[in-house]
Write a protein that holds these residues in place. Sequence first.
Motif, PDB file in Angstrom:
ATOM      1  N   ARG A 208     -52.877 -17.302  53.916  1.00  0.00           N
ATOM      2  CA  ARG A 208     -52.739 -16.560  52.223  1.00  0.00           C
ATOM      3  C   ARG A 208     -52.371 -17.768  51.354  1.00  0.00           C
ATOM      4  O   ARG A 208     -53.323 -17.671  50.325  1.00  0.00           O
ATOM      5  N   HIS A 213     -57.880 -18.048  53.057  1.00  0.00           N
ATOM      6  CA  HIS A 213     -58.351 -16.398  53.915  1.00  0.00           C
ATOM      7  C   HIS A 213     -59.014 -15.836  55.011  1.00  0.00           C
ATOM      8  O   HIS A 213     -58.977 -15.290  55.772  1.00  0.00           O
ATOM      9  N   ASP A 214     -60.058 -16.774  55.336  1.00  0.00           N
ATOM     10  CA  ASP A 214     -60.868 -16.775  56.892  1.00  0.00           C
ATOM     11  C   ASP A 214     -59.848 -17.265  57.413  1.00  0.00           C
ATOM     12  O   ASP A 214     -59.867 -16.576  58.964  1.00  0.00           O
ATOM     13  N   ASP A 217     -57.114 -14.198  58.123  1.00  0.00           N
ATOM     14  CA  ASP A 217     -57.823 -12.811  59.501  1.00  0.00           C
ATOM     15  C   ASP A 217     -58.204 -13.389  60.475  1.00  0.00           C
ATOM     16  O   ASP A 217     -57.808 -12.745  61.565  1.00  0.00           O
ATOM     17  N   GLU A 221     -56.738 -11.670  63.808  1.00  0.00           N
ATOM     18  CA  GLU A 221     -57.779 -11.972  64.763  1.00  0.00           C
ATOM     19  C   GLU A 221     -56.586 -11.815  66.647  1.00  0.00           C
ATOM     20  O   GLU A 221     -57.231 -10.823  67.146  1.00  0.00           O
ATOM     21  N   ASP A 240     -60.850  -2.984  62.762  1.00  0.00           N
ATOM     22  CA  ASP A 240     -61.563  -3.360  60.981  1.00  0.00           C
ATOM     23  C   ASP A 240     -59.218  -3.919  60.856  1.00  0.00           C
ATOM     24  O   ASP A 240     -58.717  -2.727  60.431  1.00  0.00           O
ATOM     25  N   HIS A 241     -59.315  -5.413  61.572  1.00  0.00           N
ATOM     26  CA  HIS A 241     -57.448  -5.267  60.748  1.00  0.00           C
ATOM     27  C   HIS A 241     -57.382  -5.554  59.488  1.00  0.00           C
ATOM     28  O   HIS A 241     -56.669  -5.561  58.946  1.00  0.00           O
ATOM     29  N   LYS A 242     -58.677  -6.109  58.714  1.00  0.00           N
ATOM     30  CA  LYS A 242     -58.683  -6.167  57.125  1.00  0.00           C
ATOM     31  C   LYS A 242     -58.212  -4.658  56.399  1.00  0.00           C
ATOM     32  O   LYS A 242     -57.229  -4.944  55.802  1.00  0.00           O
ATOM     33  N   ASN A 243     -58.741  -4.079  57.245  1.00  0.00           N
ATOM     34  CA  ASN A 243     -58.128  -2.347  56.777  1.00  0.00           C
ATOM     35  C   ASN A 243     -57.365  -1.720  57.625  1.00  0.00           C
ATOM     36  O   ASN A 243     -56.785  -0.565  57.004  1.00  0.00           O
ATOM     37  N   SER A 244     -56.329  -2.752  58.065  1.00  0.00           N
ATOM     38  CA  SER A 244     -55.155  -2.429  59.161  1.00  0.00           C
ATOM     39  C   SER A 244     -55.141  -1.034  60.590  1.00  0.00           C
ATOM     40  O   SER A 244     -54.072  -0.718  60.820  1.00  0.00           O
ATOM     41  N   GLU A 476     -49.309  -2.256  57.179  1.00  0.00           N
ATOM     42  CA  GLU A 476     -50.394  -3.655  57.409  1.00  0.00           C
ATOM     43  C   GLU A 476     -49.619  -4.909  58.199  1.00  0.00           C
ATOM     44  O   GLU A 476     -50.314  -5.522  58.627  1.00  0.00           O
TER      45      GLU A 476
END
Length: 647
Positions: A208, A213-214, A217, A221, A240-244, A476
């Motif tokens: 990060r 960022h990809d 993420d 995963e 949806d890991h991006k939204n915890s 998160e």
Amino acid sequence: MSKRLRNTELCADCNVPEPRWASVNRGVLVCDECCSVHRSLGRHSSQVRHLTHTPWPPTQLQMVQTLYSNGSNSIWEHSLLDPASVMSGKRKANPQDKLHPNKSEFIRAKYQMLAFVHRMPCREDDSSTAKDLSKQLHSSVRTGNLETCLRLLSLGAQANFFNPERGNSPLHVAAKAGQVSQAELLTVYGADPGAPDSNGKTPIDYAREAGQHDLADRLVEIQYELTDRLAFYLCGRKPDHKNSQHFIVPQMADSSLDLSELAKAAKKKLQSLSNHLFEELAMDVYDEVDRRETDAVWLATQNHSTLVTETTVVPFLPVNPEYSSTRNQGRQKLARFNAHEFATLVIDILSDAKRRQQGNSVASPKDNIELILKSVAIRHCSDSQDNDQPDYDSVASDEDTDPELNSSKGDRTKSLDSDLSDSPITMQEYLEVKHALSASEAKIQKLMKANNNLSDELRLMQKKASRFEKQSSMPESDYDNTFYDSELEDSGLCRRGRLRSSGWLGEGSSIPELDGLETESDPTLPSTEDVIRKTEQITKNIQELLRAAQENKHDSFIPCSERIYVAVTEMAALFPKRPRSETVRSSLRLLTSSAYRLQGECRKAVPSEGCPRPDMQLVTQQVIQCAYDIAKAAKQLVTITTKENTN
């Protein structure tokens, strides 16, 4: 990158054109026939995916195709490239060879026996060789040369190697450099995206910070790879890991129909498994999911005008020689579960993984009706049926099976120090408290200064502690989920790919009697003097353990840890069994669970007959970490009782 193959690609094992399968951990492409043999080897030897009929993370597919196009197959056929091999009669399989025995024997020799891999010159100290290779890997991952890194891994380099000079692991380096394919390769070989470096930062943090960022993420995963795969198998969705949202727990349509006592008992038995055995069961169910899904793809992609013989079928999980016979029997029994039975088992594992991560206490069956194991699947997990073969809840670990001795380094909860998190607990504070309690600061300072390496380890512990403090206020955040155990002691490709537990194992699961007690009245806390007296005993024993570590007296680890455990038990007994304060409960939980873990880590210092030699640097690091956690918890309890008794 497109999944469609170029016509120039050949099977790595027999040169048949246009191979349709890939071995992820070997970095090669193979044809249908050769793939059937790969599957029979087991995932610990070869992890196969269909190039077009299996969902792929794009960056993982890119990694495999890059490896193959850059000659990864020469790693596994190194000695066959020597002209002398022709004279000796050695040769690889060709398209005209029969599957059995010609191709199958060649493939087993190539990947299971590693018969053609380049051998390092024999040295007396194998651990030094592995360390040298791991340091080379650490340096190489900052570049894009994947084939070099795969070659180092094949020779015994460790993907989770912690470089003491740099204070980080290869995955930290790859993430910071934005080397996506290197990160994919390292994680296939067990690198942990949640492991902290000496600054308390994870590879995810570095990705990060580098604007990758990809990649960050994707590393998240990978942390949740196991539970994501199980959820996707049942319902075709991933969290949806991006939204915890880190877990999806599907429900059965008839979830309220079976409330039998057997069902309740089986549910309770699963929940009561130690963290170590629960992880083993979850990993084995993951392997069974992979076997079933690959079977489905296999049948869908075969030419059914040609008879598919039994020799191409994998009816149950192949034997993994690294596992005990008991565990292998339990793994093979998973194939007996029908779709409904297997689904209920998967649902319960997902439910309990989520519970363990969050540190929740075990709820009664009436509170979790929709997640109770049902039907015959229950009997597979109970002692009441099939007693001619060991059942899974009684699988014997290859290591100690005491319920908490094998808790992993990742056994943390977000709320451990929630009431004391106004500032990080530093090593200096720890030493100051010890001085006030036992007037022994000077002696400990002298001991720690006597060995620079030990001091480095202690500073690393301090930074890790700061990281855990920060995690307690970040819903998160991704937990430290490294499972060292025997994983880092494995060498080369005989080790299994690390399936992450996604930080399931919360501290709360290890001390159930301290959970769910918010409404209890708070009995009188012990006097400050009694707490200080017991803390002095703990401190004295920690001093002895640190001295043994500094002097490399590893045989003293176990007796020291047992004395510390006794002192911790006596201190915990001073407090009420059901304290009202969450702060007291958290501190007691950290104190007692750390003492459990300390015993487990100290036992690793004494090698068992027939087991690989332990990495003593790693063991010592974990022993000191546990000792620090115990001292930290004792300091918190002194602070709490002093404050309460003063008021």
